[in-house]
Every structure is written in C-alpha cells, then in structure tokens.
Design an enzyme around this catalytic site. Structure first.
Site, PDB file in Angstrom:
ATOM      1  N   HIS A 208       0.799  -1.223   0.000  1.00 10.32           N
ATOM      2  CA  HIS A 208       0.000   0.000   0.000  1.00 10.32           C
ATOM      3  C   HIS A 208       0.835   1.279   0.000  1.00 10.32           C
ATOM      4  CE1 HIS A 208       0.868  -0.066   4.306  1.00 10.32           C
ATOM      5  NE2 HIS A 208       0.531   1.197   4.334  1.00 10.32           N
TER       6      HIS A 208
HETATM    7  C1  UD1 Z   1      -2.305   5.112   6.049  1.00  7.61           C
HETATM    8  C2  UD1 Z   1      -1.043   5.639   6.741  1.00  7.61           C
HETATM    9  C3  UD1 Z   1       0.026   4.570   6.718  1.00  7.61           C
HETATM   10  C4  UD1 Z   1      -0.479   3.264   7.293  1.00  7.61           C
HETATM   11  C5  UD1 Z   1      -1.748   2.861   6.563  1.00  7.61           C
HETATM   12  C6  UD1 Z   1      -2.328   1.590   7.138  1.00  7.61           C
HETATM   13  C7  UD1 Z   1      -0.658   8.079   6.501  1.00  7.61           C
HETATM   14  C8  UD1 Z   1       0.164   9.114   5.851  1.00  7.61           C
HETATM   15  N1  UD1 Z   1      -0.502   6.817   6.056  1.00  7.61           N
HETATM   16  O1  UD1 Z   1      -1.983   4.889   4.690  1.00  7.61           O
HETATM   17  O2  UD1 Z   1       1.122   5.008   7.501  1.00  7.61           O
HETATM   18  O3  UD1 Z   1       0.511   2.275   7.125  1.00  7.61           O
HETATM   19  O4  UD1 Z   1      -2.708   3.905   6.677  1.00  7.61           O
HETATM   20  O5  UD1 Z   1      -3.262   1.009   6.252  1.00  7.61           O
HETATM   21  O6  UD1 Z   1      -1.410   8.382   7.389  1.00  7.61           O
HETATM   22  N2  UD1 Z   1      -9.177   4.352   1.247  1.00  7.61           N
HETATM   23  C9  UD1 Z   1     -10.450   3.807   1.118  1.00  7.61           C
HETATM   24  N3  UD1 Z   1     -11.111   3.448   2.247  1.00  7.61           N
HETATM   25  C10 UD1 Z   1     -10.591   3.610   3.483  1.00  7.61           C
HETATM   26  C11 UD1 Z   1      -9.304   4.182   3.618  1.00  7.61           C
HETATM   27  C12 UD1 Z   1      -8.616   4.544   2.498  1.00  7.61           C
HETATM   28  O7  UD1 Z   1     -10.941   3.637   0.022  1.00  7.61           O
HETATM   29  O8  UD1 Z   1     -11.257   3.250   4.473  1.00  7.61           O
HETATM   30  C13 UD1 Z   1      -8.424   4.707   0.027  1.00  7.61           C
HETATM   31  C14 UD1 Z   1      -8.666   6.110  -0.438  1.00  7.61           C
HETATM   32  O9  UD1 Z   1      -8.698   6.101  -1.808  1.00  7.61           O
HETATM   33  C15 UD1 Z   1      -7.439   6.850   0.032  1.00  7.61           C
HETATM   34  C16 UD1 Z   1      -6.359   5.781  -0.017  1.00  7.61           C
HETATM   35  O10 UD1 Z   1      -7.042   4.562   0.270  1.00  7.61           O
HETATM   36  O11 UD1 Z   1      -7.152   7.954  -0.761  1.00  7.61           O
HETATM   37  C17 UD1 Z   1      -5.254   5.989   0.969  1.00  7.61           C
HETATM   38  O12 UD1 Z   1      -5.738   6.106   2.309  1.00  7.61           O
HETATM   39  P1  UD1 Z   1      -4.978   7.009   3.398  1.00  7.61           P
HETATM   40  O13 UD1 Z   1      -5.675   6.933   4.676  1.00  7.61           O
HETATM   41  O14 UD1 Z   1      -4.695   8.363   2.827  1.00  7.61           O
HETATM   42  O15 UD1 Z   1      -3.562   6.339   3.538  1.00  7.61           O
HETATM   43  P2  UD1 Z   1      -3.118   4.824   3.573  1.00  7.61           P
HETATM   44  O16 UD1 Z   1      -2.470   4.546   2.267  1.00  7.61           O
HETATM   45  O17 UD1 Z   1      -4.200   3.905   4.028  1.00  7.61           O
END
Ligand code: UD1
Length: 363
Positions: A208
C-alpha cells in the site's frame, strides 16, 4: 477512578490494533474519550477491526475520510482543536506515524496539552515517506515517549530527546498474544475453498506504500517479479492499491490471488499459516517476526531494523526505488534465523507499563 481526562486519537488500521489492549484500562481508570478521525472508514478498513478486537464504539468520529495530506491533516486539526478546548483533556494519546497522529499531536501542542506518543523513536531515515515526517514531528513535541524497542530509545537520544523516554516494548505484541487465544490455528482456512486453491503452503502479500503503488512502473515491476513464484500468493488488496491497479489497467498474474482487505483475526490466521510474507507494511513486518514467519520487505528502508539483524526480514527494493530481482531471488532462497532468547520488542506487557507511566504523570 481518577477525575483526569484523557483523549485517545485513532484513525487508521494499525492504530485500531494498538488501542485495543489500552482502551479497557483507560476506560476504567480515567474519564477516557476515544476519538476516531475517520481516516480509514470502509467496513473492511475500519468497522471489522472494532468487532474483531472488541473495541468499544468511539465517543466521537470526525469522519475525515480521504484527501491530500494537507487536506486530511488540517481538517482533523481544526476539529480536534475545538474538541480539546471543550473537553480540556489532561493528556492526549497518539499512536504511530499516520496523518491522524500528527494532526492529534500538533493540535494538542498548540493548545499546551501534554502528549503521550506510543511507538515513539522509530526512524526509517527516509524523509520522502510521509510517516517519517509524522514520526519526527510528533516525537519532538511529545511530553511522554513510549518506545517499542531499545533502538527507538537510542534514535531519540541522537536527536537530543532524553526526558520522559520509556522503553515499554511493543503494544502490538500484547495485542497479538491476546487475540491469538481467540482463534483456532488448527482449523483450515476458509479462504482456500473460496479461492479454489489446492493446498498450502502459500505466501502472503500486502502492498500500500505510495512508493510502490502510486507509479505504474513500480507496481508492474513487483507483479512481474512475483509472476514465476512457485507458491500461490494470497493478496489482501488495500483500497489505494485496488484503485491504482484499475487506473493503470494492470493484469495481476494468475498465481496472485486478490482478496478484500482482511480483518485482524483473519489476518492473524493468514500470517500464521503462510510460509512467507511479502509486504511494505511496518506492522506486518513485526507480526511476521512475532509469528516466526520469514518476511521480505518491499521497501529500501525499514524502521524495524531489529527484524533485519535477526535475518528474519530482508529488504529488496534498491535506492532508486526499483525492485532488485536478484535480491528478491536470494531472499526467497535464504533460510531465516529466529532467536528464541530475547525479544527486542519486549515481553508483551507494554500495556501495563504504559498505564503505569500515565498514572505517575497524572498523579
Ligand atoms: C495510512 C497511513 C500509513 C499506514 C496505513 C495503514 C498516513 C500518511 N498513512 O496509509 O502510515 O501504514 O494507513 O493502512 O497516514 N481508502 C479507502 N477506504 C478507506 C481508507 C482509504 O478507500 O477506508 C483509500 C482512499 O482512496 C485513500 C487511499 O485509500 O485515498 C489511501 O488512504 P490514506 O488513509 O490516505 O492512507 P493509507 O495509504 O491507508
């Protein structure tokens, strides 16, 4: 029961795991407010962790959802500042290195509220990772710093942080020990019949990190390198990665079985039954180590260097962020060594140690 008010901030999957052992003692001893920022919001990314880990419902959900780093962080900070002003907490607790961590701690520091940072002192020494910025900033404004390893304590010392630094061990070990008792490891995994995979052994893959999944080239490289691998690879796909696979029209090789993101208990089953873990997650590197499953980390740095010195974990991405196929091939052949003597992540009693530190601080 103490009259002191503590606010705990959680928002992403690894933080749900870390707060699970700590929430019950805090609830019983303090006026404890649990805030979910809503950074992770899907059933598979959030709700299932609350049911699997029997975490009570958060008192407040900020419903932040996805956005750029600045959008996400500033939204959370604005909401949290108002809540802090109203609730007047005596301590804020934040975990790890996500945007929820930095938002919770920055808003607290500006309001002169003491901060306890759990999982302090971790460094990958790669400032291109958003998590590294979040860790460094949080550590430098935290009041109490709870370190999962002795190396984390040394990292803080090198940056001049020595006051109120504690080696408590890793709270994820407490969680893993506790929840392992809730599952039956002898039971065969349902996922095999669902996926129509013949039999074990299998490898487990998670991806991820933006450095691996946000560019078509790096994501394609990883899949191509794993294409010829002799074992089936089970791949719980993070929503970010799912989106990118679709956006780049990538065909995932047939030996990689994509499934929805797994809850905590299913993931524990997968970890314990797999013979190899391939990941770019920090938490999974440790969970692999705790379960004595060999790990290959698809990154060029790791903040969990203890796993490397035990040869239980190997890094296979080079400094230009390209998967090193030779390194991967060698890693796939190397037999890891696991030491049974001392666990660098402590004794699985981090929760008790953290609660003691909080009691002393608020006394
Ligand atoms: C975040 C943390 C990372 C951690 C990870 C655990 C930061 C900078 N990063 O990364 O350190 O290892 O969580 O999983 O805080 N999305 C969904 N549904 C959700 C959540 C996310 O669809 O419930 C998608 C969205 O398109 C979003 C993308 O995933 O833009 C990334 O999610 P985000 O929370 O920004 O960061 P992670 O990559 O999950």
């Amino acid at each position: 029961m103490s009259q002191k008010t503590i606010i705990t901030i959680i928002g992403a999957r690894p933080q749900f795991i870390k707060c699970a052992p700590l929430t019950p003692p805090l609830d019983s001893q303090f006026n404890h407010i649990l805030i979910h920022t809503g950074q992770h919001y899907d059933t598979a990314m959030s709700d299932i962790f609350f049911s699997d880990l029997a975490i009570r419902k958060p008192d407040i959900n900020l419903d932040c959802r996805s956005g750029s780093h600045a959008t996400q962080t500033s939204f959370m900070m604005t909401q949290l500042e108002t809540i802090y002003q109203k609730k007047k907490p005596d301590l804020i607790i934040v975990f790890g290195d996500t945007n929820s961590t930095i938002a919770g701690s920055l808003a607290a520091a500006k309001s002169h509220i003491p901060i306890l940072h759990i999982e302090a002192g971790l460094r990958s020494f790669d400032k291109k990772m958003p998590e590294e910025i979040n860790r460094i900033c949080t550590d430098h404004i935290a009041t109490l710093l709870s370190c999962p390893t002795k190396n984390a304590v040394r990292n803080l010392k090198k940056e001049g942080i020595t006051k109120n630094v504690f080696f408590h061990g890793d709270i994820m070990l407490d969680a893993q020990n506790h929840f392992l008792k809730k599952i039956n490891l002898k039971k065969s995994l349902k996922i095999f019949s669902t996926l129509k995979i013949q039999a074990q052994p299998f490898a487990l893959l998670t991806l991820h990190r933006p450095s691996n999944v946000d560019q078509k080239k790096s994501l394609t490289h990883i899949f191509e390198a794993l294409k010829g691998y002799s074992l089936p690879i089970i791949f719980p796909v993070h929503p970010r990665t799912k989106q990118k696979i679709k956006e780049f029209s990538i065909n995932v090789p047939n030996n990689i079985y994509c499934i929805d993101p797994s809850g905590y208990l299913d993931m524990l089953q997968l970890i314990y039954h797999s013979c190899l873990i391939l990941t770019d997650s920090g938490g999974l590197q440790k969970e692999a180590f705790f379960s004595k499953t060999p790990c290959i980390t698809l990154r060029n740095t790791t903040e969990w260097i203890e796993t490397l010195s035990y040869k239980a974990n190997q890094l296979v991405i080079d400094s230009k962020n390209i998967l090193n196929k030779e390194k991967l091939a060698t890693a796939l052949k190397t037999k890891p060594r696991f030491s049974n003597n001392t666990n660098p992540f402590g004794t699985g009693k981090a929760t008790q140690e953290i609660v003691k530190t909080i009691e002393n601080f608020l006394a």
